[in-house]
Design a protein around this motif. Structure first.
Motif, PDB file in Angstrom:
ATOM      1  N   ALA A   9       0.816  -1.224   0.000  1.00  0.00           N
ATOM      2  CA  ALA A   9       0.000   0.000   0.000  1.00  0.00           C
ATOM      3  C   ALA A   9       0.852   1.277   0.000  1.00  0.00           C
ATOM      4  O   ALA A   9       0.550   2.233   0.716  1.00  0.00           O
ATOM      5  N   ILE A  10       1.917   1.273  -0.824  1.00  0.00           N
ATOM      6  CA  ILE A  10       2.787   2.453  -0.906  1.00  0.00           C
ATOM      7  C   ILE A  10       2.068   3.593  -1.639  1.00  0.00           C
ATOM      8  O   ILE A  10       1.546   3.418  -2.737  1.00  0.00           O
ATOM      9  N   SER A  11       2.063   4.764  -1.010  1.00  0.00           N
ATOM     10  CA  SER A  11       1.532   5.971  -1.644  1.00  0.00           C
ATOM     11  C   SER A  11       2.538   7.103  -1.456  1.00  0.00           C
ATOM     12  O   SER A  11       3.284   7.127  -0.483  1.00  0.00           O
ATOM     13  N   ARG A  12       2.548   8.029  -2.415  1.00  0.00           N
ATOM     14  CA  ARG A  12       3.442   9.189  -2.315  1.00  0.00           C
ATOM     15  C   ARG A  12       2.702  10.429  -2.789  1.00  0.00           C
ATOM     16  O   ARG A  12       2.152  10.458  -3.900  1.00  0.00           O
ATOM     17  N   GLU A  13       2.655  11.412  -1.907  1.00  0.00           N
ATOM     18  CA  GLU A  13       1.970  12.664  -2.215  1.00  0.00           C
ATOM     19  C   GLU A  13       2.963  13.819  -2.175  1.00  0.00           C
ATOM     20  O   GLU A  13       3.874  13.845  -1.355  1.00  0.00           O
ATOM     21  N   PHE A  14       2.776  14.767  -3.086  1.00  0.00           N
ATOM     22  CA  PHE A  14       3.570  15.989  -3.108  1.00  0.00           C
ATOM     23  C   PHE A  14       2.634  17.182  -2.988  1.00  0.00           C
ATOM     24  O   PHE A  14       1.577  17.220  -3.628  1.00  0.00           O
ATOM     25  N   HIS A  15       3.019  18.140  -2.172  1.00  0.00           N
ATOM     26  CA  HIS A  15       2.209  19.340  -1.994  1.00  0.00           C
ATOM     27  C   HIS A  15       2.762  20.451  -2.879  1.00  0.00           C
ATOM     28  O   HIS A  15       3.922  20.852  -2.750  1.00  0.00           O
ATOM     29  N   VAL A  16       1.949  20.923  -3.784  1.00  0.00           N
ATOM     30  CA  VAL A  16       2.314  22.009  -4.698  1.00  0.00           C
ATOM     31  C   VAL A  16       1.373  23.173  -4.418  1.00  0.00           C
ATOM     32  O   VAL A  16       0.228  23.203  -4.882  1.00  0.00           O
ATOM     33  N   GLY A  17       1.868  24.130  -3.622  1.00  0.00           N
ATOM     34  CA  GLY A  17       0.983  25.209  -3.179  1.00  0.00           C
ATOM     35  C   GLY A  17      -0.123  24.634  -2.310  1.00  0.00           C
ATOM     36  O   GLY A  17       0.129  23.911  -1.340  1.00  0.00           O
ATOM     37  N   LYS A  18      -1.366  24.910  -2.673  1.00  0.00           N
ATOM     38  CA  LYS A  18      -2.510  24.372  -1.938  1.00  0.00           C
ATOM     39  C   LYS A  18      -2.989  23.029  -2.490  1.00  0.00           C
ATOM     40  O   LYS A  18      -3.873  22.398  -1.908  1.00  0.00           O
ATOM     41  N   ASP A  19      -2.370  22.608  -3.587  1.00  0.00           N
ATOM     42  CA  ASP A  19      -2.791  21.361  -4.234  1.00  0.00           C
ATOM     43  C   ASP A  19      -1.960  20.175  -3.752  1.00  0.00           C
ATOM     44  O   ASP A  19      -0.818  20.328  -3.315  1.00  0.00           O
ATOM     45  N   VAL A  20      -2.539  18.989  -3.815  1.00  0.00           N
ATOM     46  CA  VAL A  20      -1.853  17.747  -3.478  1.00  0.00           C
ATOM     47  C   VAL A  20      -1.779  16.889  -4.732  1.00  0.00           C
ATOM     48  O   VAL A  20      -2.798  16.586  -5.355  1.00  0.00           O
ATOM     49  N   VAL A  21      -0.564  16.517  -5.109  1.00  0.00           N
ATOM     50  CA  VAL A  21      -0.355  15.651  -6.260  1.00  0.00           C
ATOM     51  C   VAL A  21      -0.136  14.227  -5.763  1.00  0.00           C
ATOM     52  O   VAL A  21       0.783  13.964  -4.979  1.00  0.00           O
ATOM     53  N   HIS A  22      -0.977  13.299  -6.203  1.00  0.00           N
ATOM     54  CA  HIS A  22      -0.879  11.898  -5.795  1.00  0.00           C
ATOM     55  C   HIS A  22      -0.011  11.160  -6.820  1.00  0.00           C
ATOM     56  O   HIS A  22      -0.506  10.622  -7.805  1.00  0.00           O
ATOM     57  N   ALA A  23       1.299  11.129  -6.559  1.00  0.00           N
ATOM     58  CA  ALA A  23       2.238  10.534  -7.513  1.00  0.00           C
ATOM     59  C   ALA A  23       2.132   9.016  -7.547  1.00  0.00           C
ATOM     60  O   ALA A  23       2.279   8.400  -8.607  1.00  0.00           O
ATOM     61  N   LEU A  24       1.884   8.399  -6.389  1.00  0.00           N
ATOM     62  CA  LEU A  24       1.680   6.960  -6.294  1.00  0.00           C
ATOM     63  C   LEU A  24       0.482   6.682  -5.403  1.00  0.00           C
ATOM     64  O   LEU A  24       0.284   7.368  -4.402  1.00  0.00           O
ATOM     65  N   LYS A  25      -0.287   5.654  -5.770  1.00  0.00           N
ATOM     66  CA  LYS A  25      -1.501   5.356  -5.023  1.00  0.00           C
ATOM     67  C   LYS A  25      -1.592   3.853  -4.751  1.00  0.00           C
ATOM     68  O   LYS A  25      -1.784   3.056  -5.682  1.00  0.00           O
ATOM     69  N   ASP A  26      -1.387   3.475  -3.503  1.00  0.00           N
ATOM     70  CA  ASP A  26      -1.654   2.112  -3.055  1.00  0.00           C
ATOM     71  C   ASP A  26      -0.929   1.068  -3.908  1.00  0.00           C
ATOM     72  O   ASP A  26      -1.543   0.176  -4.489  1.00  0.00           O
ATOM     73  N   ILE A  27       0.410   1.173  -3.952  1.00  0.00           N
ATOM     74  CA  ILE A  27       1.221   0.271  -4.779  1.00  0.00           C
ATOM     75  C   ILE A  27       1.573  -0.992  -4.004  1.00  0.00           C
ATOM     76  O   ILE A  27       2.162  -0.927  -2.925  1.00  0.00           O
ATOM     77  N   ASN A  28       1.218  -2.149  -4.569  1.00  0.00           N
ATOM     78  CA  ASN A  28       1.544  -3.449  -3.983  1.00  0.00           C
ATOM     79  C   ASN A  28       2.262  -4.290  -5.030  1.00  0.00           C
ATOM     80  O   ASN A  28       1.634  -4.799  -5.971  1.00  0.00           O
ATOM     81  N   ILE A  29       3.584  -4.425  -4.903  1.00  0.00           N
ATOM     82  CA  ILE A  29       4.356  -5.218  -5.858  1.00  0.00           C
ATOM     83  C   ILE A  29       5.406  -6.044  -5.129  1.00  0.00           C
ATOM     84  O   ILE A  29       5.797  -5.725  -4.003  1.00  0.00           O
ATOM     85  N   ASN A  30       5.861  -7.106  -5.783  1.00  0.00           N
ATOM     86  CA  ASN A  30       6.958  -7.928  -5.301  1.00  0.00           C
ATOM     87  C   ASN A  30       8.034  -7.992  -6.382  1.00  0.00           C
ATOM     88  O   ASN A  30       7.723  -8.202  -7.561  1.00  0.00           O
ATOM     89  N   ILE A  31       9.284  -7.810  -5.980  1.00  0.00           N
ATOM     90  CA  ILE A  31      10.418  -7.940  -6.889  1.00  0.00           C
ATOM     91  C   ILE A  31      11.207  -9.168  -6.472  1.00  0.00           C
ATOM     92  O   ILE A  31      11.780  -9.211  -5.382  1.00  0.00           O
ATOM     93  N   GLU A  32      11.222 -10.190  -7.324  1.00  0.00           N
ATOM     94  CA  GLU A  32      11.952 -11.412  -6.986  1.00  0.00           C
ATOM     95  C   GLU A  32      13.440 -11.237  -7.258  1.00  0.00           C
ATOM     96  O   GLU A  32      13.841 -10.512  -8.171  1.00  0.00           O
ATOM     97  N   ALA A  33      14.253 -11.913  -6.448  1.00  0.00           N
ATOM     98  CA  ALA A  33      15.704 -11.844  -6.602  1.00  0.00           C
ATOM     99  C   ALA A  33      16.145 -12.468  -7.919  1.00  0.00           C
ATOM    100  O   ALA A  33      15.476 -13.357  -8.462  1.00  0.00           O
ATOM    101  N   LYS A  34      17.258 -11.965  -8.463  1.00  0.00           N
ATOM    102  CA  LYS A  34      17.876 -12.491  -9.679  1.00  0.00           C
ATOM    103  C   LYS A  34      16.932 -12.408 -10.872  1.00  0.00           C
ATOM    104  O   LYS A  34      16.856 -13.338 -11.692  1.00  0.00           O
ATOM    105  N   THR A  35      16.209 -11.288 -10.956  1.00  0.00           N
ATOM    106  CA  THR A  35      15.332 -11.039 -12.093  1.00  0.00           C
ATOM    107  C   THR A  35      15.556  -9.620 -12.596  1.00  0.00           C
ATOM    108  O   THR A  35      16.106  -8.769 -11.892  1.00  0.00           O
ATOM    109  N   LEU A  36      15.111  -9.375 -13.826  1.00  0.00           N
ATOM    110  CA  LEU A  36      15.098  -8.038 -14.404  1.00  0.00           C
ATOM    111  C   LEU A  36      13.650  -7.574 -14.468  1.00  0.00           C
ATOM    112  O   LEU A  36      12.843  -8.123 -15.222  1.00  0.00           O
TER     113      LEU A  36
END
Length: 240
Positions: A9-36
């Motif tokens: 559930a990774i999320s990332r918000e940036f505040h630009v003045g009075k506005d909120v930019v939702h750069a990432l919303k509820d990210i759920n991923i797995n990165i397996e070892a020894k993969t590209l």
């Protein structure tokens, strides 16, 4: 298989003045070892923000990031820096080489900063430049090398301290199609022969078939996660 990196559930918000930019919303991923793994998306999709969070260069506004079984979102900045220094490597679109230093000196200098002795740094720098096919070019400066060669120097520098994972943000964006393919083939060799995990961003559709997994982002959301059955089959047969 336990993933080397996972998000909850990774999320990332940036505040630009009075506005909120939702750069990432509820990210759920797995990165397996020894993969590209390839993070795909248009400009503004959130892929660079995500790779910066995965590499500990930025912190999420909310959610959990786990690296090698440890939740690093709870750690201090010093501890995160230590994990990056020991276990992670970074490759950038602009190469970020020191222009007054040769290819060898660029790699050697990074190793000295990492605490290697002079003799250890010299030996390891030569090994890594040989691995990326630059033995005959190691004493040339960046301005005397092609874009593809400069990126291979950057890759040698990133792998020199034996990281478990490499993060590459648009590593082929400044290259022509021939050199881009060469870099991607080098990435596959690093995964299959050296056992390094690589996470990279790109918007180039020609690169997708060379990834084990392609994660597509759009407007800060993961909209698709696709496994490459070709490489998955090779892994199951033990060739990786």
């Amino acid at each position: 298989m336990v993933p080397i990196i996972s998000t909850e559930a990774i999320s990332r918000e940036f505040h630009v003045g009075k506005d909120v930019v939702h750069a990432l919303k509820d990210i759920n991923i797995n990165i397996e070892a020894k993969t590209l793994t390839i993070l795909k998306g248009r400009s503004g999709s959130g892929k660079t923000t995500l790779i910066n969070i995965l590499g500990g260069l930025d912190k999420p506004s909310s959610g959990k990031l786990v690296f090698d079984g440890e939740e690093i979102t709870k750690l201090t900045l010093n501890k995160i820096d230590n994990i990056r220094r020991k276990h992670m490597g970074f490759i950038f679109q602009s190469f970020a080489l020191i222009s007054l230093m040769s290819a060898f000196e660029n790699v050697e200098f990074a190793l000295k900063i990492a605490g290697y002795s002079y003799s250890e740094a010299k030996k390891r720098a030569e090994e890594c430049l040989e691995l990326v096919g630059l033995t005959k070019r190691m004493h040339h400066r960046p301005q005397e090398m092609s874009g593809g060669e400069q990126q291979r120097v950057a890759i040698a520098r990133a792998i020199a301290h034996n990281p478990r994972i490499i993060f590459a943000d648009e590593p082929t964006a400044e290259l022509d199609s021939h050199n881009a393919v060469l870099v991607m083939k080098l990435f596959r060799d690093l995964v299959e022969k050296e056992g390094i995990t690589i996470v990279m961003t790109t918007h180039d559709p020609n690169m997708m078939e060379l990834g084990d997994c392609v994660i597509t982002l759009e407007d800060g959301l993961v909209i698709e996660e696709k496994q490459n059955e070709l490489f998955k089959g090779e892994a199951n047969n033990g060739s990786m």
